[in-house]
Design an enzyme around this catalytic site. Structure first.
Site, PDB file in Angstrom:
ATOM      1  N   HIS A  68       0.811  -1.299  -0.027  1.00 24.54           N
ATOM      2  CA  HIS A  68       0.079   0.017  -0.009  1.00 24.54           C
ATOM      3  C   HIS A  68       0.832   1.326  -0.095  1.00 24.54           C
ATOM      4  O   HIS A  68       1.860   1.445   0.855  1.00 24.54           O
ATOM      5  CB  HIS A  68      -0.927   0.051   1.035  1.00 24.54           C
ATOM      6  CG  HIS A  68      -1.852   1.066   1.383  1.00 24.54           C
ATOM      7  ND1 HIS A  68      -3.182   1.272   0.531  1.00 24.54           N
ATOM      8  CD2 HIS A  68      -1.729   2.204   2.108  1.00 24.54           C
ATOM      9  CE1 HIS A  68      -3.591   2.547   0.650  1.00 24.54           C
ATOM     10  NE2 HIS A  68      -2.946   2.929   1.368  1.00 24.54           N
ATOM     11  N   SER A  69       0.696   2.216  -0.880  1.00 26.47           N
ATOM     12  CA  SER A  69       1.297   3.410  -1.012  1.00 26.47           C
ATOM     13  C   SER A  69       2.678   3.187  -1.342  1.00 26.47           C
ATOM     14  O   SER A  69       3.286   2.519  -2.315  1.00 26.47           O
ATOM     15  CB  SER A  69       0.985   4.244   0.266  1.00 26.47           C
ATOM     16  OG  SER A  69       1.391   5.603   0.039  1.00 26.47           O
ATOM     17  N   MET A  70       3.607   3.761  -0.470  1.00 22.10           N
ATOM     18  CA  MET A  70       5.139   3.520  -0.542  1.00 22.10           C
ATOM     19  C   MET A  70       5.295   1.678  -0.746  1.00 22.10           C
ATOM     20  O   MET A  70       6.178   1.090  -1.437  1.00 22.10           O
ATOM     21  CB  MET A  70       6.050   3.844   0.846  1.00 22.10           C
ATOM     22  CG  MET A  70       7.389   3.443   0.416  1.00 22.10           C
ATOM     23  SD  MET A  70       8.260   3.468   1.979  1.00 22.10           S
ATOM     24  CE  MET A  70       7.611   2.130   2.927  1.00 22.10           C
TER      25      MET A  70
END
Length: 221
Positions: A68-70
């Site tokens: 998720h995200s990074m």
């Protein structure tokens, strides 16, 4: 694989949602949880390389990766290193890696960085009351956001199917920016759009894990 400033504990509740047929492994990165005393890395390769080696040694196939995200960028880098060992890559709330980011939150001062993360919904309400604890966590958050800023611009392509999740109101990764992951795979792409912002998955984690479970079952077959 966690978002900037996050840890493995963000996914512990997924074990019940995934069910007994799926074994959940959560990456504990430097600078958080039991590795809090270590300095957080600011280069994706320095995270992904040892993580890929650990996956090779410890985790059985069939294997799917989620970030998720990074964590999406790190998962992509790990998948690139593992090649055919990965059945499926899931990236969530992550702009495609060839897109350069105009945001530089890692350059904000501590108050600005905390305000930025709070507005995204990435700081638990009970943690906001503990300023001393937050001050200890900010260096890791800043390092993670530096990873994201430095990663942008890669044109790497993998021969692994990619499913990308996007939140309808995500200010950091629009549907179009998440859909652009399609150019990074030669093995098939799917886009899943969910209501919510950057942390949409906290609202209905079962809607996310059900997609992962379906992919895991395909891998077993």
């Amino acid at each position: 694989m966690p978002y900037a400033g996050g840890g493995a504990s963000a996914f512990w509740d997924w074990a019940d949602l995934l069910g007994s047929s799926v074994e959940l492994w959560c990456a504990v990165l430097p600078g958080r949880e039991r590795r809090f005393a270590e300095t957080a890395e600011t280069e994706a390769a320095r995270i992904a390389e040892p993580l890929a080696e650990a996956v090779r040694e410890k985790i059985r196939t069939p294997l799917v990766l989620f970030g998720h995200s990074m964590g999406g960028l790190i998962a992509f880098d790990v998948a690139r290193r593992l090649g055919g060992l990965v059945e499926h890559l899931f990236v969530s709330a992550t702009r495609a890696p060839h897109l350069k980011s105009g945001d530089e939150p890692h350059l904000l001062d501590d108050d600005g960085l905390l305000d930025w993360m709070t507005r995204l919904g990435g700081v638990p309400a009970d943690l906001l009351a503990h300023r001393e604890m937050l001050a200890l966590l900010l260096p890791t958050l800043r390092a993670d956001l530096t990873v994201c800023a430095r990663y942008r611009g890669t044109e790497d392509v993998i021969d692994v199917p990619i499913t990308a999740f996007a939140g309808t109101g995500d200010p950091l990764a629009s549907e179009a920016e998440v859909a652009a992951w399609e150019r990074h795979t030669t093995a098939g792409f799917d886009l899943v759009v969910r209501p919510g912002g950057h942390f949409y998955l906290k609202d209905d984690p079962a809607a996310v894990t059900s997609v992962l479970c379906a992919a895991a079952k395909e891998g077993v077959q």
